[in-house]
Design a protein around this motif. Structure first.
Motif, short mmCIF file in Angstrom:
data_model
loop_
_atom_site.label_atom_id
_atom_site.label_comp_id
_atom_site.label_asym_id
_atom_site.label_seq_id
_atom_site.Cartn_x
_atom_site.Cartn_y
_atom_site.Cartn_z
N PHE A 64 0.83 -1.20 0.00
CA PHE A 64 0.00 0.00 0.00
C PHE A 64 0.87 1.26 0.00
CE2 PHE A 64 -3.55 -2.73 1.19
CZ PHE A 64 -4.62 -2.09 0.60
N PHE A 65 1.95 1.22 0.78
CA PHE A 65 2.83 2.39 0.84
C PHE A 65 3.47 2.66 -0.51
CE2 PHE A 65 7.22 3.99 1.55
CZ PHE A 65 6.90 5.25 2.02
N PHE A 66 3.95 1.62 -1.17
CA PHE A 66 4.60 1.81 -2.45
C PHE A 66 3.59 2.10 -3.55
CE2 PHE A 66 8.35 0.18 -0.38
CZ PHE A 66 9.37 0.85 -1.04
N LEU A 67 2.35 1.69 -3.39
CA LEU A 67 1.31 2.12 -4.34
C LEU A 67 1.15 3.63 -4.29
CD1 LEU A 67 -1.10 1.49 -6.27
CD2 LEU A 67 -2.52 1.33 -4.22
N PHE A 68 1.18 4.18 -3.07
CA PHE A 68 1.09 5.64 -2.91
C PHE A 68 2.29 6.31 -3.58
CE2 PHE A 68 2.25 9.48 -0.58
CZ PHE A 68 1.08 10.21 -0.63
N LEU A 69 3.49 5.75 -3.39
CA LEU A 69 4.68 6.33 -4.01
C LEU A 69 4.61 6.25 -5.53
CD1 LEU A 69 7.67 5.12 -1.78
CD2 LEU A 69 6.42 7.29 -1.68
N ALA A 70 4.15 5.11 -6.05
CA ALA A 70 4.08 4.94 -7.50
C ALA A 70 3.16 5.96 -8.15
CB ALA A 70 3.62 3.53 -7.84
N LEU A 71 2.14 6.39 -7.42
CA LEU A 71 1.17 7.32 -7.98
C LEU A 71 1.56 8.78 -7.76
CD1 LEU A 71 -1.55 7.59 -9.41
CD2 LEU A 71 -2.68 7.43 -7.19
N PHE A 72 2.15 9.09 -6.58
CA PHE A 72 2.32 10.50 -6.20
C PHE A 72 3.76 10.98 -6.03
CE2 PHE A 72 -1.94 9.46 -4.40
CZ PHE A 72 -2.68 10.35 -5.15
N LEU A 73 4.76 10.10 -6.00
CA LEU A 73 6.11 10.55 -5.69
C LEU A 73 6.65 11.58 -6.68
CD1 LEU A 73 8.52 10.38 -3.83
CD2 LEU A 73 9.35 8.41 -5.13
#
Length: 507
Positions: A297-306
């Protein structure tokens, strides 16, 4: 009147010569169609018609030709006629008769051997489907460390058999249908009676029957036809080449669509949380599964918003970073001629191109090209002053994060949505990222998969379903099935508990 005459023309003729003439006319210029004339008795001749390459030649030789040549296919009566061909000793279980040409032609095209006999207006079709097909191997797109190693193949019946091996109940139903006016592709709708809801089964069946197309070559054709919202970038059906994943979804009350010619099986309905779960989540103990799921879930957030966060902070909100960090970023970007947005687009598009090239090239070359390409291009771009070193780090982290999404369809969606959010971040800063996030959430709450809310469990909120969304409780605590799949039979676990469970009542 014309319809009656046409139906009469479609009937099989008792004259074998006429039948031979007609079948050769139908299959004219078809070099793979084999005609084998045989002498059944002194006065009775026969003809075998089949397509080479899609049937088992050994079965034709052993179980059809040998009994016929030995004279076991006919039995003269006193009046000179013969018994129907169904009284033969042809030792094949799947047989059917046909009395009209459309049925005979369709039978030959679907891997049957057609047997014509002089004086008979009936043709027997023996199923000897075979040919060269890929054997059961390990799935290529859903690898696991712990779990079954078998994957679906391109053969429909092998795939349904793999499910039968796992779900040994007469309540597992398989509804066969043929889709595609030219390809005539075999499709099977699978569900467990008593678990899948009747209206869901009827809805999926109706959507499949309404497909009017020349050909179906892969399950993706069907997915686009029957999904609820074709304009949405989010996948509304799950596809899998793992029998254990499909069996698990069937046990939760969902339906599966098998398509001949592809190892990917469609599953419906689907939720967002389902696409973020891997089969391995249920094979490891729940402590390990939860840690991996939180990382996902954390890396999903990074993949979308980083990348968007980097653009917004470096362009509008420099005061949010520590002084030493912002000075380091500013020093690295001092010689860069492009703004952060252009810099990010250059690196992101280059990374996507390298990833696509790595997939399309042969395996022995693809991995080397993708790895070396990323290293060489990234280093050269930094040294040439085209992009900054922090941007290379951000893009690399984003690429790694996108690989943690277990379902390829959702991972591609995240990669696509990254670009418009980057544009919003460059125009409005963090406020633009919030606008993009709100738009995505609103769209997800309105999206449905076969009538099931896409974010079911959270929107609408179902307390029982939260046991397997952001974290997974122990298996023996998930007593009910997800509410999005089976409302007819929610109970999954009985009253039994594992040894030592009394001390774990806090879960």
């Amino acid at each position: 009147m014309k319809t009656k005459e046409r139906k009469q023309e479609d009937k099989i003729n008792r004259d074998l010569a006429e039948n031979i003439k007609q079948v050769k006319k139908v299959f004219q210029d078809c070099s793979d169609v084999i005609y084998r004339e045989i002498q059944l008795s002194e006065h009775i001749q026969g003809l075998l018609v089949y397509i080479e390459g899609i049937i088992k030649v050994e079965d034709v030789q052993q179980h059809i030709l040998r009994p016929l040549i030995e004279g076991l296919a006919q039995h003269p009566q006193a009046d000179g006629e013969i018994y129907p061909l169904s009284f033969t000793r042809v030792s094949l279980s799947q047989a059917q008769s046909a009395t009209d040409w459309p049925a005979v032609i369709n039978g030959v095209l679907t891997a049957n051997v057609a047997i014509f006999v002089e004086g008979m207006d009936e043709v027997l079709l023996f199923s000897v489907k075979g040919g060269s097909r890929r054997s059961v191997t390990e799935p290529q797109t859903e690898a696991v460390i712990r779990g079954p190693r078998e994957g679906f193949t391109e053969s429909l019946r092998i795939n349904t058999a793999l499910i039968r091996f796992k779900i040994k109940t007469e309540k597992l139903k398989l509804l066969d249908m043929v889709i595609g006016k030219v390809t005539k592709t075999d499709v099977a709708l699978a569900y467990i009676e008593g678990l899948a809801e009747e209206n869901l089964i009827a809805d999926v069946k109706e959507r499949l029957e309404n497909i009017d197309i020349d050909g179906i070559l892969e399950s993706g054709y069907i997915e686009e036809w029957i999904e609820d919202n074709p304009s949405s970038p989010f996948p509304q059906m799950q596809y899998s080449e793992r029998p254990d994943s499909v069996a698990a979804q069937l046990l939760e009350g969902r339906v599966a669509i098998f398509v001949d010619g592809t190892p990917f099986v469609l599953i419906a309905p689907v939720t967002l949380w389902q696409l973020l779960q891997a089969s391995e989540d249920y094979y490891e103990r729940f402590f390990i599964s939860n840690m991996i799921r939180w990382i996902r879930f954390f890396f999903l957030f990074l993949a979308l918003f980083l990348p968007s966060l980097y653009i917004a902070v470096t362009t509008f909100h420099q005061d949010m970073l520590p002084s030493t960090l912002i000075l380091s970023i500013a020093a690295s970007r001092e010689a860069i001629p492009f703004p952060a947005l252009v810099e990010a687009f250059i690196m992101e598009i280059s990374f996507e191109a390298l990833r696509e090239a790595g997939i399309r090239l042969p395996k022995t070359v693809g991995q080397a090209v993708s790895i070396l390409g990323a290293l060489v291009i990234g280093q050269a771009a930094v040294q040439a002053g085209i992009v900054s070193a922090p941007m290379v780090i951000v893009v690399s982290l984003t690429g790694i994060a996108s690989f943690t999404v277990p379902r390829f369809g959702l991972a591609v969606t995240v990669r696509m949505l990254r670009f418009p959010i980057m544009l919003l971040a460059s125009a409005f800063g963090l406020f633009g990222i919030v606008i993009g996030a709100v738009w995505i959430v609103v769209h997800l709450t309105q999206l449905k998969s076969f009538g099931v809310p896409y974010m079911n469990g959270i929107a609408p909120y179902v307390p029982e379903d939260t046991k397997d969304i952001f974290s997974r409780v122990p298996m023996w605590k998930m007593k009910k099935r997800p509410s999005d799949a089976s409302r007819a039979n929610m109970q999954r676990i009985g009253k039994s508990r594992p040894l030592g469970s009394d001390s774990n009542e806090g879960w």
